[in-house]
Design an enzyme around this catalytic site. Structure first.
Site, PDB file in Angstrom:
ATOM      1  N   CYS A 141      44.923  51.938  27.261  1.00 32.77           N
ATOM      2  CA  CYS A 141      44.477  53.268  27.694  1.00 32.77           C
ATOM      3  C   CYS A 141      45.360  53.880  28.774  1.00 32.77           C
ATOM      4  O   CYS A 141      45.105  55.010  29.207  1.00 32.77           O
ATOM      5  CB  CYS A 141      43.030  53.199  28.162  1.00 32.77           C
ATOM      6  SG  CYS A 141      41.936  52.470  26.935  1.00 32.77           S
ATOM      7  N   HIS A 150      40.676  57.631  36.423  1.00 32.21           N
ATOM      8  CA  HIS A 150      40.556  57.064  35.081  1.00 32.21           C
ATOM      9  C   HIS A 150      39.096  57.160  34.627  1.00 32.21           C
ATOM     10  O   HIS A 150      38.817  57.657  33.547  1.00 32.21           O
ATOM     11  CB  HIS A 150      41.028  55.612  35.082  1.00 32.21           C
ATOM     12  CG  HIS A 150      40.981  54.960  33.751  1.00 32.21           C
ATOM     13  ND1 HIS A 150      41.719  55.389  32.679  1.00 32.21           N
ATOM     14  CD2 HIS A 150      40.255  53.886  33.303  1.00 32.21           C
ATOM     15  CE1 HIS A 150      41.473  54.621  31.629  1.00 32.21           C
ATOM     16  NE2 HIS A 150      40.582  53.708  31.978  1.00 32.21           N
ATOM     17  N   GLU A 209      37.553  51.271  40.454  1.00 29.62           N
ATOM     18  CA  GLU A 209      38.462  52.346  40.813  1.00 29.62           C
ATOM     19  C   GLU A 209      38.099  52.941  42.172  1.00 29.62           C
ATOM     20  O   GLU A 209      38.980  53.265  42.978  1.00 29.62           O
ATOM     21  CB  GLU A 209      38.463  53.437  39.745  1.00 29.62           C
ATOM     22  CG  GLU A 209      39.507  54.517  39.997  1.00 29.62           C
ATOM     23  CD  GLU A 209      39.713  55.453  38.826  1.00 29.62           C
ATOM     24  OE1 GLU A 209      40.694  56.228  38.847  1.00 29.62           O
ATOM     25  OE2 GLU A 209      38.888  55.429  37.889  1.00 29.62           O
ATOM     26  N   LYS A 251      37.104  62.686  31.923  1.00 31.35           N
ATOM     27  CA  LYS A 251      36.411  62.014  30.825  1.00 31.35           C
ATOM     28  C   LYS A 251      34.922  62.339  30.783  1.00 31.35           C
ATOM     29  O   LYS A 251      34.262  62.080  29.775  1.00 31.35           O
ATOM     30  CB  LYS A 251      36.640  60.506  30.907  1.00 31.35           C
ATOM     31  CG  LYS A 251      38.064  60.079  30.605  1.00 31.35           C
ATOM     32  CD  LYS A 251      38.212  58.563  30.632  1.00 31.35           C
ATOM     33  CE  LYS A 251      39.665  58.128  30.424  1.00 31.35           C
ATOM     34  NZ  LYS A 251      40.521  58.458  31.595  1.00 31.35           N
ATOM     35  N   HIS A 278      36.605  59.304  26.288  1.00 29.20           N
ATOM     36  CA  HIS A 278      37.788  58.457  26.493  1.00 29.20           C
ATOM     37  C   HIS A 278      38.704  58.551  25.279  1.00 29.20           C
ATOM     38  O   HIS A 278      38.389  58.040  24.205  1.00 29.20           O
ATOM     39  CB  HIS A 278      37.360  57.018  26.735  1.00 29.20           C
ATOM     40  CG  HIS A 278      38.449  56.144  27.255  1.00 29.20           C
ATOM     41  ND1 HIS A 278      39.768  56.574  27.375  1.00 29.20           N
ATOM     42  CD2 HIS A 278      38.449  54.866  27.710  1.00 29.20           C
ATOM     43  CE1 HIS A 278      40.504  55.603  27.863  1.00 29.20           C
ATOM     44  NE2 HIS A 278      39.726  54.553  28.074  1.00 29.20           N
ATOM     45  N   PHE A 335      42.907  48.097  28.795  1.00 33.20           N
ATOM     46  CA  PHE A 335      42.562  46.725  28.448  1.00 33.20           C
ATOM     47  C   PHE A 335      43.772  45.819  28.646  1.00 33.20           C
ATOM     48  O   PHE A 335      44.915  46.202  28.385  1.00 33.20           O
ATOM     49  CB  PHE A 335      42.129  46.642  26.983  1.00 33.20           C
ATOM     50  CG  PHE A 335      40.683  47.012  26.749  1.00 33.20           C
ATOM     51  CD1 PHE A 335      39.849  47.381  27.782  1.00 33.20           C
ATOM     52  CD2 PHE A 335      40.166  46.982  25.464  1.00 33.20           C
ATOM     53  CE1 PHE A 335      38.516  47.712  27.559  1.00 33.20           C
ATOM     54  CE2 PHE A 335      38.831  47.306  25.225  1.00 33.20           C
ATOM     55  CZ  PHE A 335      38.013  47.670  26.268  1.00 33.20           C
TER      56      PHE A 335
END
Length: 412
Positions: free
Chosen positions: A162, A302, A313, A334, A339, A398
């Protein structure tokens, strides 16, 4: 070293298929999350996603040409075409050997693969498409764009989950800054909203199941968040050396001034619980940009709307900025877009560039009850006007891949 500027931008997204429509919907606080109606989800735990609407590949290129590309590739080519037009580049007047394409995808042509596996099982090997492999491989989006542009410079398809968009932009930034290229089309693309992906992420309990209220489902930093929303699209930017841009009289949207990457070295899918990798990527990006914590005006998070990710985060931002963390607006695109996986970084970089230029920070929508462990200024629910010069865009993936870029409103 060359300064690196942004001279073109293109988008395909659940909030619109061009930059201006995307931007208008972001500042309006509109959600692009809807019920899935493109395939049967009656047996799925999650029945909602961020789908690209009103996209007609046949109308853009003709049916024969469109059928040569999986949807993830179609999205990338369409976004690149908008970015090209937006940039004003005249391809016959530039050195094509110094024109590159850095565009990645995390999953590639997954629907093409599924369709052909079904053909193989149902009708035998003679029915499998001879174009299967070049349609599904993740580098084909970069290849198709290169072919259409005649770009003979470096071509790269980073796969960092991502964080792909930021990785592509950051690596392109490095190449142009070193003087090895004049122009690079950079970003990411994804079209992974498929039955098999939905089933896998659903069985991993990673997705929101707020099916009755799709627009309220993506809720970063909210105490009642219950997972992320799958989404699709593409975001492509034209990066160019300042000298090249000035020599051709280009309109300059902004500047890339820093890039940092890191690895959590921790877990296959879970972020480091203290946000160690995210912190290191921000630290590296700011060092690379030559800026201090006091110079950062806004952060594009993110923020996928997962319990662990949003908390990690937040901790990383606190560690990076100490007490000033509470003074920096943090926005989560997002919450409206869902996402977009490999496409997220490119689209969010474009949104951040618009944020810096327009002096408006899109809200983090659906933030009704803030998680006590997520206690920063997330610009809740209503867009905010502000005087802005420099912004950070965070992307994490990931496997612990982290990539952060630093953008700046352009000043000669």
């Amino acid at each position: 070293m060359e300064r690196v500027v942004i001279t073109g931008m293109g988008v395909i997204s659940p909030l619109g298929n061009n930059v201006e429509t995307l931007w208008r919907h972001l500042i309006e606080g509109k959600s692009g999350i809807t019920a899935i109606d493109t395939f049967d989800v009656s047996n799925s735990k999650t029945k909602i996603a961020g789908l690209v609407r009103d996209f007609d590949a046949d109308a853009l290129w003709g049916r024969k040409e469109a059928r040569k590309m999986d949807k993830f590739c179609q999205f990338a080519v369409a976004a690149a075409e908008e970015a090209l037009e937006n940039s004003g580049l005249e391809l016959d007047k530039i050195d094509l050997e110094r024109l590159g394409v850095y565009v990645g995808s995390g999953i590639g042509g997954i629907q093409t693969l599924v369709d052909n596996v079904n053909l193989l099982n149902d009708r035998g090997p003679g029915r499998v498409s001879p174009s299967l492999v070049p349609m599904l491989i993740s580098n084909i989006a970069a290849a198709q764009i290169s072919i259409r542009l005649g770009a003979k410079g470096a071509s790269l398809s980073p796969v960092t989950a991502c964080s792909i968009g930021n990785t592509a932009i950051g690596e392109a930034f490095r190449v142009i800054r070193s003087g090895e290229a004049d122009v690079i089309f950079a970003g990411g693309t994804e079209a992974a909203v498929t039955n098999i992906s939905l089933a896998s992420f659903g069985n991993a309990t990673a997705l929101s199941t707020r099916n009755d209220k799709p627009a309220l489902a993506s809720r970063p930093f909210d105490v009642n968040r219950d997972g992320f929303i799958m989404s699709e699209g593409s975001g492509i930017l034209v990066l160019e050396s300042l000298n090249h841009a000035l020599n051709r009289g280009a309109h300059i949207y902004g500047e890339v001034i820093g890039y940092g990457a890191s690895s959590d070295a921790y877990h296959m899918v879970a972020p480091h619980p203290e946000g160690a990798g995210a912190y290191l990527a921000m630290k590296n990006a700011m060092y690379n940009a030559g800026i201090s914590a006091d110079e950062v005006d806004v952060i594009s998070a993110h923020a996928t709307s997962t319990l662990a990710g949003d908390k990690a985060e937040t901790l990383a931002i606190k560690k990076m900025f100490d007490e000033r963390a509470y003074q920096i607006p943090v926005t989560a695109n997002k919450s409206m877009l869902g996402h977009m996986f490999g496409a997220a970084g490119g689209v969010e970089a474009i949104a951040l560039m618009k944020t810096l230029n327009e002096g408006i920070i899109p809200a983090t929508i659906n933030l009704e009850q803030v998680d006590p462990e997520c206690d920063l200024d997330y610009v809740p629910n209503v867009a905010r006007k502000a005087k802005l010069t420099i912004g950070l865009s965070n992307s994490f993936g990931f496997g612990g891949h982290n990539a952060v870029i630093v953008l700046k409103r352009f000043e000669k």
